[in-house]
Design a protein around this motif. Structure first.
Motif, mmCIF file in Angstrom:
data_model
loop_
_atom_site.group_PDB
_atom_site.id
_atom_site.type_symbol
_atom_site.label_atom_id
_atom_site.label_comp_id
_atom_site.label_asym_id
_atom_site.label_seq_id
_atom_site.Cartn_x
_atom_site.Cartn_y
_atom_site.Cartn_z
ATOM 1 N N GLU A 157 0.833 -1.209 0.000
ATOM 2 C CA GLU A 157 0.000 0.000 0.000
ATOM 3 C C GLU A 157 0.867 1.259 0.000
ATOM 4 O OE1 GLU A 157 -3.603 2.050 2.622
ATOM 5 O OE2 GLU A 157 -2.749 0.118 3.211
ATOM 6 N N HIS A 158 1.954 1.211 0.812
ATOM 7 C CA HIS A 158 2.870 2.351 0.860
ATOM 8 C C HIS A 158 3.530 2.574 -0.496
ATOM 9 C CE1 HIS A 158 5.836 5.168 2.404
ATOM 10 N NE2 HIS A 158 6.787 4.434 1.838
ATOM 11 N N GLN A 159 3.919 1.474 -1.156
ATOM 12 C CA GLN A 159 4.533 1.574 -2.468
ATOM 13 C C GLN A 159 3.564 2.166 -3.487
ATOM 14 O OE1 GLN A 159 5.990 -2.137 -3.952
ATOM 15 N NE2 GLN A 159 7.060 -1.235 -5.694
ATOM 16 N N ALA A 160 2.313 1.701 -3.438
ATOM 17 C CA ALA A 160 1.302 2.242 -4.357
ATOM 18 C C ALA A 160 1.084 3.737 -4.108
ATOM 19 C CB ALA A 160 -0.007 1.472 -4.203
ATOM 20 N N ASN A 161 1.025 4.124 -2.823
ATOM 21 C CA ASN A 161 0.855 5.543 -2.493
ATOM 22 C C ASN A 161 2.046 6.366 -2.977
ATOM 23 O OD1 ASN A 161 -1.592 5.025 -1.267
ATOM 24 N ND2 ASN A 161 -0.725 4.791 0.765
ATOM 25 N N GLU A 162 3.251 5.782 -2.872
ATOM 26 C CA GLU A 162 4.449 6.491 -3.309
ATOM 27 C C GLU A 162 4.426 6.694 -4.824
ATOM 28 O OE1 GLU A 162 8.098 8.446 -2.868
ATOM 29 O OE2 GLU A 162 6.538 7.848 -1.438
ATOM 30 N N VAL A 163 3.965 5.673 -5.550
ATOM 31 C CA VAL A 163 3.850 5.801 -7.000
ATOM 32 C C VAL A 163 2.869 6.917 -7.360
ATOM 33 C CG1 VAL A 163 3.056 4.643 -9.096
ATOM 34 C CG2 VAL A 163 4.491 3.408 -7.478
ATOM 35 N N LEU A 164 1.723 6.946 -6.665
ATOM 36 C CA LEU A 164 0.739 8.000 -6.914
ATOM 37 C C LEU A 164 1.307 9.381 -6.594
ATOM 38 C CD1 LEU A 164 -2.504 6.320 -5.508
ATOM 39 C CD2 LEU A 164 -1.881 6.642 -7.906
ATOM 40 N N ARG A 165 2.064 9.452 -5.476
ATOM 41 C CA ARG A 165 2.637 10.742 -5.080
ATOM 42 C C ARG A 165 3.644 11.232 -6.119
ATOM 43 N NH1 ARG A 165 6.967 12.880 -3.062
ATOM 44 N NH2 ARG A 165 8.053 10.894 -3.004
ATOM 45 N N ARG A 166 4.490 10.320 -6.609
ATOM 46 C CA ARG A 166 5.477 10.712 -7.615
ATOM 47 C C ARG A 166 4.798 11.137 -8.915
ATOM 48 N NH1 ARG A 166 10.200 6.050 -6.941
ATOM 49 N NH2 ARG A 166 10.883 6.668 -4.833
ATOM 50 N N LYS A 167 3.755 10.389 -9.298
ATOM 51 C CA LYS A 167 3.035 10.736 -10.521
ATOM 52 C C LYS A 167 2.404 12.120 -10.399
ATOM 53 C CE LYS A 167 -0.434 8.960 -13.757
ATOM 54 N NZ LYS A 167 -1.131 10.245 -13.876
ATOM 55 N N ALA A 168 1.813 12.375 -9.215
ATOM 56 C CA ALA A 168 1.200 13.693 -8.998
ATOM 57 C C ALA A 168 2.259 14.790 -9.056
ATOM 58 C CB ALA A 168 0.479 13.715 -7.644
ATOM 59 N N GLY A 169 3.456 14.503 -8.489
ATOM 60 C CA GLY A 169 4.541 15.483 -8.541
ATOM 61 C C GLY A 169 4.992 15.757 -9.964
ATOM 62 N N LYS A 170 5.104 14.672 -10.786
ATOM 63 C CA LYS A 170 5.493 14.851 -12.185
ATOM 64 C C LYS A 170 4.447 15.674 -12.942
ATOM 65 C CE LYS A 170 8.267 10.630 -12.613
ATOM 66 N NZ LYS A 170 8.379 9.318 -13.295
ATOM 67 N N ASP A 171 3.165 15.361 -12.699
ATOM 68 C CA ASP A 171 2.103 16.112 -13.362
ATOM 69 C C ASP A 171 2.148 17.585 -12.990
ATOM 70 O OD1 ASP A 171 1.311 13.757 -14.508
ATOM 71 O OD2 ASP A 171 -0.326 13.383 -13.094
ATOM 72 N N LEU A 172 2.417 17.848 -11.697
ATOM 73 C CA LEU A 172 2.477 19.235 -11.248
ATOM 74 C C LEU A 172 3.658 19.960 -11.883
ATOM 75 C CD1 LEU A 172 1.390 21.449 -9.406
ATOM 76 C CD2 LEU A 172 2.796 20.544 -7.558
#
Length: 343
Positions: A157-172
């Protein structure tokens, strides 16, 4: 000596489940409580006040169905009656499972929905010390396995959240880059327009200077011809007429034939010297704003006394024109003004 509850709590069991197990087994000891915990480890904790009272008690006997005389006769012959048989356990008639006490049978009935039970003479032997140790070891292994499984799920779950966080950072970051690119394009376009307007203004000034030179030369030639009593050369008249036509054409071309939202102005001082002042104002702005802008740039200009002159075409703007817009005065999209102050 530690109580059964303390012992079970020290093994890592939940306090509420320990209370459930002890109450369900009527506090018959550590082993029955452990059996109950293992058997119901995944079950929700029920309301203990709603236990099923319909299951028979294995320690009770009901000889009321037998005639007392028959019982005495059987006893005199040495034959035991049915009521004299001691029940050692409770058996589920539907699945064949054997339970040590009524509480365990009650919970089995609630879990499975079985409602057919009977007394049994089969005795459930207590666990030996080695069996207890093995069961405890198995229980600890099972608890450790559950903890490992939970830790693995949390890591995923932590890994999935980290992937989402990185993706959101890239999008931003991409959004920020896009904004920067658009802003740079807008600034480049504005500079391009500014250069074009400057070129137009310089061309207009140059044309005006050339026209003034030519007009002065023609005027001097005309005055000389008049002084000498000679006729005015036809070339001068046609040139003057051509100049007038050119001036009219230029005025018409640069007039307010198009709608320009902004007007770029270059303002020079009549006294000469110094760099010209440039500004861009809305085309609907009054000429007074030009005077106020110039007054803010130099202390030698007073808004109430300054006047403006346009060399090409030749126009003079006094205080009475200050309330008129730049568009009404024909200064759009760009113009060069000469500011004069009273001496």
């Amino acid at each position: 000596m530690a109580s059964d509850k303390d012992t079970l709590l020290s093994m890592g069991f939940d306090s509420s489940r320990v209370e459930w197990a002890l109450k369900a087994t009527n506090n018959r000891g550590l082993q029955p409580a452990m059996d109950h915990l293992l058997q119901h480890e995944n079950d929700p904790i029920p309301d203990l006040t709603s236990l099923n009272p319909s299951i028979p008690n294995p320690t009770s006997s009901d000889p009321t169905d037998e005639d007392e005389e028959d019982v005495d006769a059987l006893n005199s012959l040495g034959v035991a009656t049915a009521g004299a048989i001691e029940a050692k356990s409770i058996k589920c008639s539907e699945c064949g499972k054997i339970f040590k006490n009524t509480a365990l049978a009650n919970f089995h009935a609630e879990k499975s929905g079985h409602d057919q039970f009977e007394e049994s003479t089969e005795e459930i032997k207590p666990l030996t010390e080695s069996e207890k140790a093995q069961k405890l070891a198995d229980l600890r292994d099972k608890l450790a396995q559950k903890r490992r499984l939970r830790a693995s799920e949390e890591a995923k779950e932590h890994q999935a959240n980290e992937v989402l966080r990185r993706k959101a950072g890239k999008d931003l970051n991409k959004l920020k880059e896009d904004i920067k690119i658009k802003q740079a394009e807008k600034e480049a376009e504005a500079k391009k327009r500014e250069k074009i307007e400057d070129a137009k203004a310089r061309a207009a000034i140059k044309a005006q200077i050339e026209a003034d030179k030519k007009a002065r030369a023609e005027k001097a030639a005309r005055e000389k011809a008049l002084r000498d009593g000679q006729p005015v050369p036809a070339t001068l008249s046609s040139s003057s007429s051509s100049l007038s036509t050119t001036t009219t054409t230029t005025t018409t071309t640069t007039g307010p034939s198009r709608e320009f939202k902004e007007t770029r102005l270059q303002i020079r001082m009549a006294s000469g010297g110094g760099q010209p002042y440039t500004t861009t104002l809305p085309s609907d702005a009054p000429l007074r704003e030009v005077a106020e802008f110039l007054a803010a740039q130099t202390l030698s200009v007073d808004v109430e006394t300054v006047t403006f002159t346009q060399s090409f075409p030749r126009k003079t703007f006094s205080q009475s024109d200050f309330s008129k817009s730049l568009k009404e005065l024909g200064l759009t999209p760009s113009a060069v003004l000469i500011a004069s102050t009273p001496t």
